[in-house]
Design a protein around this motif. Structure first.
Motif, PDB file in Angstrom:
ATOM      1  N   LEU A  23       1.787   5.089  20.557  1.00 31.77           N
ATOM      2  CA  LEU A  23       2.396   5.765  19.414  1.00 31.77           C
ATOM      3  C   LEU A  23       1.383   5.860  18.264  1.00 31.77           C
ATOM      4  N   ASP A  24       1.741   6.629  17.242  1.00 31.18           N
ATOM      5  CA  ASP A  24       0.872   6.846  16.080  1.00 31.18           C
ATOM      6  C   ASP A  24       1.020   5.660  15.122  1.00 31.18           C
ATOM      7  N   ILE A  25      -0.051   4.845  14.992  1.00 35.41           N
ATOM      8  CA  ILE A  25       0.066   3.649  14.155  1.00 35.41           C
ATOM      9  C   ILE A  25       0.042   3.986  12.664  1.00 35.41           C
ATOM     10  N   ALA A  26      -0.437   5.177  12.311  1.00 42.14           N
ATOM     11  CA  ALA A  26      -0.487   5.568  10.893  1.00 42.14           C
ATOM     12  C   ALA A  26       0.853   6.093  10.402  1.00 42.14           C
ATOM     13  N   GLU A  27       1.721   6.525  11.317  1.00 36.78           N
ATOM     14  CA  GLU A  27       3.001   7.127  10.942  1.00 36.78           C
ATOM     15  C   GLU A  27       4.054   6.034  10.774  1.00 36.78           C
TER      16      GLU A  27
ATOM     17  N   GLU B  22       0.840  -1.196   0.000  1.00 37.48           N
ATOM     18  CA  GLU B  22       0.000   0.000   0.000  1.00 37.48           C
ATOM     19  C   GLU B  22       0.871   1.240   0.000  1.00 37.48           C
ATOM     20  N   LYS B  23       0.346   2.295  -0.563  1.00 35.26           N
ATOM     21  CA  LYS B  23       1.007   3.577  -0.449  1.00 35.26           C
ATOM     22  C   LYS B  23       0.713   4.142   0.924  1.00 35.26           C
ATOM     23  N   GLU B  24       1.609   5.045   1.369  1.00 34.97           N
ATOM     24  CA  GLU B  24       1.473   5.579   2.728  1.00 34.97           C
ATOM     25  C   GLU B  24       0.103   6.215   2.960  1.00 34.97           C
TER      26      GLU B  24
END
Length: 570
Positions: free
Chosen positions: A249-253, A168-170
């Motif tokens: 923490l930020d799981i999307a980053e 996947e793309k970010e």
């Protein structure tokens, strides 16, 4: 019928293994610490464990067994549930027809024998083994029963499909799906298992490393990385996300490094994990530092330092002012030594403040400040602020730049005792490092009272320790002093269940201590080199890291290979 403890007390008296005074001391320790009398006797070095086993075997007329030399079939181990084996501290050893031989720490425990008989339907014959050996076997086969393969085997094909990693793309990351995956039972079980096994194995770090076709998992045990069974690659994203959620923490980053921490409770003790995430070409690499306070020795006398170096170090930290610097690479035990030093001087009439990055362990009675660069709180800024807090003793986690070094030196010159660390190869090198940073030589000479270099070496496993002959030529190349009495043999560990066949268990510290006296101060002011300071120190009796390492080899505490691996020639 008398209990094992009562019979043991009678045996100790009859065989005169302990005098009345020592026996009272043992019983007093048992009252204070709890636990079995046998454990108190061996842990506090009143009687060696093997001698105690032999004595009990002889007097109780029970056969002894060395579990290190005995391979137990897994089908035998499965006869007794692990929670029963742990509760009674026993393991089944062999089965012949309807007779089951069971190794026990307490062969007089009738209740245990009856329970095993009821569970297995077999006649139980007890034999006696050491607690260490029994617990080692229990850990091995209980770990096996909860191994990564078993967890993975329990996961259905449908669950595998759900957790498959997609390219996947970010910007296309589905946060909702990630959160859902991390809460799936298989992922939770896998993460829990890798944390629990790390604590059981005494690991200091857990490494989760993504590669093109696999996710590698390693534990650092006694300073060495060992590979363990990893989860499949398809679980990578869900496992990393689970670790992120636990660490807040930020799981999307996934493009920048992130650091966090979390805490678990295991068998009644709290264990902290410090998390570091780093983006790599095949996904995020996670390293979890295991911070188990219960296994941390905060007693400076129990860190394994040689007597001379320890006494000089203890004198230095009791000075009213000046700077004490510890040097060594990452993972050489510097922080533990500093914490132990602070504990040694932590009394009610003293104000102690630390500035650390990060604060690894919380110490009662000591004010600890966490560096936060994002918020503008740096080592130098924190140190400048805590000097306005009327401290007597200041601990700076690490001197990294000129500004921090300058403030620390000035603090040491204005009536404060300053403890800190530097990254140099030896004690003498710390002087030239401070000068290279930009501190005037006369300020270094006036402020520093002691420099110490530290390393950690692995200890030989006490369970499988044995003698080994070493040629004289090898001793000479290793810089052993062979002018006098030559050692005929050294020691090594041949490998056993207890040490996972490594031959090592635990670590001890090597300390090179250089006291700064008037002669060395004069050399600093004249611009002397690190080699000059080292030679002057050796003239006055300083023992280098290589010397201390070889002393430990001669005492049978570590191996020659280990001492040579950790230290450099003089």
């Amino acid at each position: 019928m008398k209990s094992l403890q009562e019979k043991l007390i009678d045996i100790l008296k009859n065989e005169e293994l302990l005098n009345e005074q020592d026996l009272n001391k043992v019983l007093s320790l048992q009252t204070k610490e709890g636990g079995k009398l046998t454990k108190i006797l061996t842990e506090h070095n009143f009687i060696p464990e093997k001698d105690l086993l032999s004595c009990l075997s002889r007097n109780l007329n029970v056969t002894p067994i060395d579990l290190n030399r005995y391979k137990i079939d897994s089908s035998i181990l499965e006869l007794v549930p692990k929670h029963v084996a742990s509760f009674y501290q026993m393991v089944p050893v062999s089965k012949v027809e309807d007779v089951l031989t069971v190794a026990m720490t307490d062969p007089l425990n009738i209740l245990a024998v009856d329970d095993i008989h009821l569970i297995t339907g077999l006649t139980v014959i007890p034999v006696i083994a050491t607690e260490k050996e029994i617990l080692s076997v229990i850990n091995n086969y209980s770990t096996k029963s909860a191994a990564m393969e078993d967890v993975i085997k329990d996961i259905s094909d449908e669950e595998d499909e759900d957790l498959e990693i997609k390219e996947e793309k970010e910007e296309e990351v589905d946060i909702g799906k990630l959160v859902e995956q991390t809460e799936d039972a298989p992922v939770v079980r896998i993460v829990n298992l890798l944390l629990i096994n790390a604590v059981k194995e005494r690991a200091s770090d857990i490494h989760l490393e993504p590669f093109e076709k696999e996710l590698r998992m390693r534990y650092r045990i006694d300073g060495i990385l060992y590979e363990v069974t990893p989860p499949p690659k398809k679980f990578q994203e869900a496992i990393i996300s689970r670790v992120k959620i636990m660490s807040n923490l930020d799981i999307a980053e996934r493009r920048i490094p992130q650091d966090g921490r979390f805490r678990i409770k295991l068998h009644g003790r709290e264990i902290d994990f410090r998390t570091s995430l780093l983006p790599t070409v095949y996904g995020e690499k996670a390293v979890l530092r295991v911070l188990d306070k219960s296994s941390l020795s905060m007693d400076i006398n129990k860190l394994g330092f040689h007597v001379d170096g320890l006494e000089i170090f203890k004198e230095a930290i009791k000075q009213p002012h000046g700077m004490v610097l510890l040097t060594g690479p990452t993972g050489s035990g510097k922080t533990t030594t500093l914490y132990s030093a602070l504990r040694e001087v932590n009394v009610s009439g003293v104000n102690i403040i630390t500035v650390e990055d990060p604060v690894e362990y919380q110490l009662h009675g000591i004010n600890q400040v966490q560096v936060n660069v994002k918020a503008g709180l740096t080592f130098s800024g924190g140190l400048r602020s805590i000097l306005r807090q009327d401290p007597d003793i200041v601990m700076v986690g690490e001197i990294r730049d000129l500004e921090t070094a300058d403030i620390a030196v000035k603090a040491a010159l204005t009536g404060h005792l300053v403890l800190s660390t530097l990254h140099t190869n030896d004690a003498a090198g710390a002087i030239t490092r401070l000068v290279d940073m930009g501190i005037e030589p006369f300020l270094v000479a006036s402020s520093v009272v002691l420099l110490a270099a530290q390393r950690l070496v692995r200890k030989i496993c006490s369970n499988c320790k044995e003698k080994v002959k070493v040629p004289r030529s090898v001793l000479e190349r290793a810089q052993f002093d062979v002018s006098g009495e030559v050692l005929e043999y050294l020691y090594h560990g041949k490998g056993c269940n207890f040490c996972k066949n490594t031959g090592y268990s635990g670590r001890l510290s090597l300390l090179e201590v250089l006291g700064v006296d008037d002669d060395i101060r004069a050399m600093i002011c004249k611009g002397g080199s690190a080699l000059d300071f080292k030679k002057e120190g050796m003239k006055k009796g300083m023992k280098t890291l290589r010397m201390v390492g070889l002393m430990r080899v001669g005492e049978g505490l570590t191996t020659l290979e280990e001492a040579l691996r950790i230290t450099i020639p003089d």
